[in-house]
Design a protein around this motif. Structure first.
Motif, PDB file in Angstrom:
ATOM      1  N   ARG A  30       0.833  -1.208   0.000  1.00 41.03           N
ATOM      2  CA  ARG A  30       0.000   0.000   0.000  1.00 41.03           C
ATOM      3  C   ARG A  30       0.868   1.259   0.000  1.00 41.03           C
ATOM      4  O   ARG A  30       0.628   2.194  -0.768  1.00 41.03           O
ATOM      5  CB  ARG A  30      -0.919  -0.010   1.223  1.00 41.03           C
ATOM      6  CG  ARG A  30      -1.839   1.196   1.344  1.00 41.03           C
ATOM      7  CD  ARG A  30      -2.634   1.165   2.643  1.00 41.03           C
ATOM      8  NE  ARG A  30      -3.318  -0.097   2.806  1.00 41.03           N
ATOM      9  CZ  ARG A  30      -3.173  -0.905   3.855  1.00 41.03           C
ATOM     10  NH1 ARG A  30      -2.358  -0.566   4.842  1.00 41.03           N
ATOM     11  NH2 ARG A  30      -3.841  -2.026   3.927  1.00 41.03           N
ATOM     12  N   LEU A  34       0.951   3.970  -3.081  1.00 36.79           N
ATOM     13  CA  LEU A  34       0.535   5.349  -2.840  1.00 36.79           C
ATOM     14  C   LEU A  34       1.669   6.333  -3.089  1.00 36.79           C
ATOM     15  O   LEU A  34       1.436   7.470  -3.537  1.00 36.79           O
ATOM     16  CB  LEU A  34       0.009   5.497  -1.410  1.00 36.79           C
ATOM     17  CG  LEU A  34      -1.372   4.893  -1.148  1.00 36.79           C
ATOM     18  CD1 LEU A  34      -1.725   4.999   0.326  1.00 36.79           C
ATOM     19  CD2 LEU A  34      -2.430   5.575  -2.002  1.00 36.79           C
ATOM     20  N   PRO A  38      -0.159   8.574  -6.091  1.00 36.42           N
ATOM     21  CA  PRO A  38      -0.979   9.211  -5.043  1.00 36.42           C
ATOM     22  C   PRO A  38      -2.421   9.460  -5.469  1.00 36.42           C
ATOM     23  O   PRO A  38      -3.299   9.625  -4.617  1.00 36.42           O
ATOM     24  CB  PRO A  38      -0.240  10.528  -4.783  1.00 36.42           C
ATOM     25  CG  PRO A  38       0.569  10.765  -6.019  1.00 36.42           C
ATOM     26  CD  PRO A  38       0.975   9.419  -6.514  1.00 36.42           C
ATOM     27  N   ARG A  41      -5.681   7.745  -3.958  1.00 38.54           N
ATOM     28  CA  ARG A  41      -6.457   8.257  -2.820  1.00 38.54           C
ATOM     29  C   ARG A  41      -7.797   8.845  -3.269  1.00 38.54           C
ATOM     30  O   ARG A  41      -8.751   8.900  -2.484  1.00 38.54           O
ATOM     31  CB  ARG A  41      -5.666   9.318  -2.064  1.00 38.54           C
ATOM     32  CG  ARG A  41      -4.466   8.772  -1.304  1.00 38.54           C
ATOM     33  CD  ARG A  41      -3.802   9.867  -0.485  1.00 38.54           C
ATOM     34  NE  ARG A  41      -2.610   9.379   0.192  1.00 38.54           N
ATOM     35  CZ  ARG A  41      -2.612   8.752   1.365  1.00 38.54           C
ATOM     36  NH1 ARG A  41      -3.767   8.541   1.979  1.00 38.54           N
ATOM     37  NH2 ARG A  41      -1.486   8.356   1.909  1.00 38.54           N
ATOM     38  N   ASP A  42      -7.878   9.279  -4.506  1.00 40.00           N
ATOM     39  CA  ASP A  42      -9.130   9.848  -5.017  1.00 40.00           C
ATOM     40  C   ASP A  42     -10.231   8.788  -5.111  1.00 40.00           C
ATOM     41  O   ASP A  42     -11.410   9.140  -5.248  1.00 40.00           O
ATOM     42  CB  ASP A  42      -8.906  10.469  -6.400  1.00 40.00           C
ATOM     43  CG  ASP A  42      -7.962  11.667  -6.363  1.00 40.00           C
ATOM     44  OD1 ASP A  42      -7.834  12.281  -5.291  1.00 40.00           O
ATOM     45  OD2 ASP A  42      -7.341  11.975  -7.402  1.00 40.00           O
ATOM     46  N   PHE A  44     -10.840   6.617  -2.719  1.00 32.02           N
ATOM     47  CA  PHE A  44     -11.336   6.332  -1.382  1.00 32.02           C
ATOM     48  C   PHE A  44     -12.735   6.925  -1.192  1.00 32.02           C
ATOM     49  O   PHE A  44     -13.053   7.983  -1.733  1.00 32.02           O
ATOM     50  CB  PHE A  44     -10.415   6.922  -0.318  1.00 32.02           C
ATOM     51  CG  PHE A  44      -9.064   6.251  -0.196  1.00 32.02           C
ATOM     52  CD1 PHE A  44      -8.651   5.301  -1.103  1.00 32.02           C
ATOM     53  CD2 PHE A  44      -8.207   6.585   0.839  1.00 32.02           C
ATOM     54  CE1 PHE A  44      -7.412   4.689  -0.992  1.00 32.02           C
ATOM     55  CE2 PHE A  44      -6.961   5.994   0.965  1.00 32.02           C
ATOM     56  CZ  PHE A  44      -6.565   5.031   0.045  1.00 32.02           C
ATOM     57  N   PHE A 246      -6.168  -1.722  -0.231  1.00 33.57           N
ATOM     58  CA  PHE A 246      -6.911  -0.462  -0.065  1.00 33.57           C
ATOM     59  C   PHE A 246      -8.341  -0.732   0.394  1.00 33.57           C
ATOM     60  O   PHE A 246      -9.294  -0.634  -0.397  1.00 33.57           O
ATOM     61  CB  PHE A 246      -6.911   0.323  -1.385  1.00 33.57           C
ATOM     62  CG  PHE A 246      -5.537   0.674  -1.873  1.00 33.57           C
ATOM     63  CD1 PHE A 246      -4.823   1.718  -1.300  1.00 33.57           C
ATOM     64  CD2 PHE A 246      -4.945  -0.060  -2.900  1.00 33.57           C
ATOM     65  CE1 PHE A 246      -3.536   2.037  -1.738  1.00 33.57           C
ATOM     66  CE2 PHE A 246      -3.664   0.253  -3.342  1.00 33.57           C
ATOM     67  CZ  PHE A 246      -2.961   1.299  -2.752  1.00 33.57           C
ATOM     68  N   ARG A 248     -10.368   0.988   1.940  1.00 34.91           N
ATOM     69  CA  ARG A 248     -11.258   2.156   1.904  1.00 34.91           C
ATOM     70  C   ARG A 248     -11.773   2.467   0.508  1.00 34.91           C
ATOM     71  O   ARG A 248     -12.491   3.441   0.311  1.00 34.91           O
ATOM     72  CB  ARG A 248     -10.536   3.372   2.492  1.00 34.91           C
ATOM     73  CG  ARG A 248     -10.272   3.270   3.999  1.00 34.91           C
ATOM     74  CD  ARG A 248      -9.424   4.406   4.507  1.00 34.91           C
ATOM     75  NE  ARG A 248     -10.036   5.706   4.255  1.00 34.91           N
ATOM     76  CZ  ARG A 248      -9.405   6.876   4.443  1.00 34.91           C
ATOM     77  NH1 ARG A 248      -8.148   6.879   4.858  1.00 34.91           N
ATOM     78  NH2 ARG A 248     -10.026   8.007   4.199  1.00 34.91           N
ATOM     79  N   ASP A 307      -4.298   4.014   6.350  1.00 37.46           N
ATOM     80  CA  ASP A 307      -5.095   3.982   5.133  1.00 37.46           C
ATOM     81  C   ASP A 307      -6.110   2.860   5.123  1.00 37.46           C
ATOM     82  O   ASP A 307      -6.671   2.542   4.090  1.00 37.46           O
ATOM     83  CB  ASP A 307      -4.174   3.871   3.912  1.00 37.46           C
ATOM     84  CG  ASP A 307      -3.426   5.168   3.683  1.00 37.46           C
ATOM     85  OD1 ASP A 307      -4.106   6.186   3.507  1.00 37.46           O
ATOM     86  OD2 ASP A 307      -2.184   5.158   3.686  1.00 37.46           O
TER      87      ASP A 307
END
Length: 308
Positions: A30, A34, A38, A41-42, A44, A246, A248, A307
């Motif tokens: 992870r 990331l 990066p 993360r959008d 999530f 991930f 989330r 995360d």
């Protein structure tokens, strides 16, 4: 990796779990992904259509149960296996999605939606499932905590093709009731619905995910993804490496993780058929309930992961 694969290489079914002396692999991957991508993360956050999808399946399943209430057993069993089983397994995996709070930003709303999704399943499990499943993510493979792993009793009894076939048929019940015996926690329409749950969690294509996710067929890998059409009906739980990396990210976006960072997933073992996984599990004499990775609890494994 300790004794991973020693028995399998000799063509003999393992008589103990495979023990790993490293942390579970998802936290480190992870961080790597990331750092390189990066923008992941959008992805999530909740799935805005989750409530609608769950409401449609619950309504359809309850309506089906209503119109079948006077039908004969054979008709009920046939409809349950070829139709209702898919719906109830979909709802079981919807509850999995909700355990990660992926329908609403407010956790309590996910809990109430989980109880609603639980209605056609016939066995109350949504609230308890969340407690054990989040421990499976945080403490993957940790002895005495991760209740996704079979018990020693299962390992000693399920040792041949017949026993494995029976175990597959009953695996949903082992999955549901194992925690009540091994790690109990404070307790926080009839035949068609129960049958839909039972057959959908046994010798059924969708139930192959129970085996495919973490049973060790490759001695150096403990989590496996499935990239096949049944992901459309199972909240993409087949993207299981991506999900553990991930938690989330909702199921409807997990495929984007593989698209963004393919180099982290293309070179590890995966499946295209859950039915084939069930067949492999039953027929492979080196694979059984002990074909799971375990590890001792460590300071790093009990640290909350940002995360998740």
């Amino acid at each position: 990796m300790g004794n991973v694969g020693a028995e399998a290489e000799e063509g003999v079914m393992a008589k103990d779990f495979f023990w790993s002396y490293t942390d579970e692999p998802h936290a480190s991957r992870r961080k790597q992904i990331l750092a390189k991508y990066p923008q992941i993360r959008d992805l999530f956050g909740p799935d805005p259509l989750a409530f609608v999808k769950i409401a449609c399946v619950v309504s359809l399943q309850l309506w089906t149960a209503t119109i079948l209430h006077d039908s004969g057993w054979l008709k009920i069993l046939m409809v349950a296996y070829f139709f209702g089983s898919f719906l109830n397994h979909n709802l079981f995996l919807a509850i999995h999605e909700l355990s990660h709070n992926l329908a609403f930003s407010t956790p309590v709303y996910n809990r109430w939606l989980g109880i609603f999704a639980n209605l056609p399943i016939g066995v109350p499990m949504s609230v308890t499932f969340q407690k054990y499943h989040l421990e499976h993510h945080r403490f993957q493979g940790v002895d005495g905590i991760d209740m996704d792993i079979p018990s020693h009793t299962e390992g000693h009894v399920v040792t041949n093709i017949l026993a494995k076939s029976i175990w597959v048929v009953l695996q949903l019940f082992f999955y549901a009731f194992r925690p009540l015996f091994l790690n109990p926690k404070p307790r926080d329409f009839g035949s068609y619905l129960i049958l839909s749950t039972f057959v959908g969690g046994g010798m059924h294509p969708m139930a192959g995910h129970f085996i495919s996710e973490h049973y060790v067929f490759n001695p150096h890998q403990e989590t496996y993804s499935y990239y096949g059409p049944l992901n459309l009906m199972t909240w993409s739980v087949g993207y299981h490496n991506e999900h553990h990396d991930f938690p989330r990210i909702p199921g409807n976006k997990l495929h984007k993780v593989k698209e963004i960072a393919p180099e982290y997933y293309d070179d590890i073992s995966s499946y295209k058929s859950w039915s084939q996984v069930i067949y492999m599990y039953i027929m492979d004499r080196t694979v059984g309930p002990y074909s799971r990775m375990k590890r001792k609890a460590s300071k790093s494994s009990t640290t909350t992961k940002k995360d998740e």
